[in-house]
Design an enzyme around this catalytic site. Structure first.
Site, mmCIF file in Angstrom:
data_model
loop_
_atom_site.group_PDB
_atom_site.id
_atom_site.type_symbol
_atom_site.label_atom_id
_atom_site.label_comp_id
_atom_site.label_asym_id
_atom_site.label_seq_id
_atom_site.Cartn_x
_atom_site.Cartn_y
_atom_site.Cartn_z
ATOM 1 N N ASP A 55 -16.951 6.783 -2.139
ATOM 2 C CA ASP A 55 -15.693 6.829 -1.442
ATOM 3 C C ASP A 55 -15.504 8.057 -0.954
ATOM 4 O OD1 ASP A 55 -13.153 6.130 -0.536
ATOM 5 O OD2 ASP A 55 -12.126 6.279 -2.576
ATOM 6 N N GLN A 106 -9.858 -4.089 -3.837
ATOM 7 C CA GLN A 106 -11.252 -3.515 -3.330
ATOM 8 C C GLN A 106 -12.355 -3.918 -4.694
ATOM 9 O OE1 GLN A 106 -12.163 -1.671 -0.383
ATOM 10 N NE2 GLN A 106 -14.224 -2.241 -1.275
ATOM 11 N N CYS A 143 -16.379 1.693 0.289
ATOM 12 C CA CYS A 143 -15.354 0.856 0.329
ATOM 13 C C CYS A 143 -14.720 1.114 1.822
ATOM 14 C CB CYS A 143 -13.861 1.136 -0.448
ATOM 15 S SG CYS A 143 -13.573 2.909 -0.375
ATOM 16 N N HIS A 178 -7.038 0.542 -7.019
ATOM 17 C CA HIS A 178 -7.295 -0.214 -5.484
ATOM 18 C C HIS A 178 -8.085 -1.616 -6.148
ATOM 19 C CE1 HIS A 178 -7.657 -1.556 -1.566
ATOM 20 N NE2 HIS A 178 -8.648 -0.513 -1.140
ATOM 21 N N ARG A 189 0.895 -1.263 -0.084
ATOM 22 C CA ARG A 189 -0.163 0.041 0.088
ATOM 23 C C ARG A 189 0.653 1.256 0.083
ATOM 24 N NH1 ARG A 189 -5.552 1.610 3.312
ATOM 25 N NH2 ARG A 189 -6.168 0.113 1.741
ATOM 26 N N ARG A 195 -13.686 -8.416 1.415
ATOM 27 C CA ARG A 195 -12.349 -8.265 1.075
ATOM 28 C C ARG A 195 -11.468 -9.612 1.528
ATOM 29 N NH1 ARG A 195 -9.853 -3.248 0.959
ATOM 30 N NH2 ARG A 195 -8.136 -4.520 0.491
HETATM 31 N N1 NVA Z 1 -9.726 6.962 -1.854
HETATM 32 C C1 NVA Z 1 -9.422 6.457 -0.341
HETATM 33 C C2 NVA Z 1 -9.837 5.028 -0.411
HETATM 34 C C3 NVA Z 1 -9.430 4.411 0.980
HETATM 35 C C4 NVA Z 1 -9.529 3.081 1.153
HETATM 36 C C5 NVA Z 1 -8.047 7.018 0.043
HETATM 37 O O1 NVA Z 1 -7.234 6.921 -0.986
HETATM 38 O O2 NVA Z 1 -7.783 7.208 0.810
HETATM 39 N N1 CP Z 2 -11.425 -0.078 1.903
HETATM 40 C C1 CP Z 2 -9.992 -0.270 2.383
HETATM 41 O O1 CP Z 2 -9.138 -0.323 1.603
HETATM 42 O O2 CP Z 2 -9.940 0.200 3.880
HETATM 43 P P1 CP Z 2 -8.481 0.258 4.479
HETATM 44 O O3 CP Z 2 -8.050 1.653 4.280
HETATM 45 O O4 CP Z 2 -9.017 0.173 6.041
HETATM 46 O O5 CP Z 2 -7.582 -0.818 4.412
#
Ligand code: NVA
Ligand code: CP
Length: 299
Positions: free
Chosen positions: A219, A131, A257, A128, A101, A285
């Site tokens: 989101d 997801q 998500c 992602h 990540r 997930r």
């Molecule tokens: N768009 C959000 C998704 C989190 C799972 C982010 O990047 O923070």
């Molecule tokens: N949806 C998702 O990826 O959640 P987290 O940021 O908690 O991993």
């Protein structure tokens, strides 16, 4: 076995492989598939926080008979000057797979380039795909066969939305995307979607997007790393909140998500209400990633 070594975005696999991963995930979830990956190790490298991604991958590896280890950048030499390429080469020799990540998608591609082990995208600023696997599994379970589903994306056109656009194109889901003008899906994602099957209908009008939808997905407006854009983004996304008023003309289900910011992109009523699929979506997930991992790692 999948053709691809790495899973950097959803279109690293073919449409038929996507169907296979989702079927495998459903079989693992139901208990019909008891595949074990005994002693397999997943190294998990996190540059951003996470609840779902971290815990679902760690739990999934335990349930498959393997092991996952959490690596924050400060915990390892990466946060103290060791290059990404060296980190990738070494982790790839210890682990059976690496889940990452990161902020910059190019950094993920650099890790994939240097790792002998499969690299799985656990979210970058651009994508992602794990997801999306869970989203599609949830739609198949709760909304219907993909070729009969009308979906709407309402909100920011970044990482989660972009992989969802590609996933819908691959699955044959009819999608409308409503974003503020400056926050649309990247052109190269739309071009890829066209190559994969279909481009979504693009609008800046959330009401138009939800009108015929069976499922509406949003989101957060302020993604991780965008905290300094909070003021301008809250202004730009005015009118894009999923609330009962916007959804009053439809029985559509609602997806998110998570994490959710109640009162911003979605109201508490909608998130907690009858339409909401978000808790099943979050659970999926776990199952979706187990399907992916066994398909990636199985000989
Ligand atoms: N768009 C959000 C998704 C989190 C799972 C982010 O990047 O923070
Ligand atoms: N949806 C998702 O990826 O959640 P987290 O940021 O908690 O991993």
């Amino acid at each position: 076995m999948l053709e691809t070594t790495h899973f950097t975005d959803i279109d690293d696999i073919s449409a038929s492989e996507l169907d296979r991963v989702l079927t495998r995930a459903a079989d693992i979830k139901s208990g019909d598939d008891e595949t074990q990956l005994t002693r397999a190790t997943l190294a998990m490298l996190f540059e951003k926080p996470s609840t779902r991604t971290r815990v679902s991958f760690e739990t999934g590896m335990t349930e498959l008979g393997g092991h996952a280890l959490f690596l924050g950048p400060e915990d390892i030499q990466l946060g103290h000057g060791e290059p990404l390429s060296d980190t990738a080469r070494v982790l790839g020799r210890y682990g059976d797979a690496i889940m990452v990540r990161l902020f910059d998608h190019e950094d993920l591609l650099e890790i994939a380039e240097h790792s002998d082990a499969p690299v799985i995208n656990g979210l970058t600023d651009d994508a992602h795909p794990c997801q999306t696997l869970a989203d599609l599994l949830t739609i198949r379970e709760h909304v219907g066969d993909f070729d009969e589903v009308q979906a709407a994306w309402v909100g920011d056109g970044n990482n989660v939305g972009q992989s969802f656009v590609l996933g819908c194109a691959m699955a044959g889901i009819d999608l409308t995307v409503a974003t503020p003008p400056a926050y649309g899906v990247d052109d190269d994602v739309l071009e890829k979607a066209a190559e994969l099957g279909s481009t979504p209908t693009i609008t800046t009008d959330p009401e138009e997007a939800v009108a015929d939808a069976d499922v509406v997905y949003t989101d957060v407006w302020i993604s991780m790393g965008q905290e300094d854009q909070r003021h301008e983004k809250l202004q730009a996304f005015e009118g894009f909140q999923l609330n009962e008023d916007l959804l009053s003309s439809t029985d559509a289900k609602v997806m998110h998500c998570l994490p959710a910011h109640r009162g911003e992109e979605i109201t508490g009523d909608v998130l907690e209400g009858e339409r909401s699929l978000v808790w099943d979506q979050a659970e999926n997930r776990l199952h979706a990633q187990k399907g992916l991992i066994v398909e990636l790692l199985e000989e």
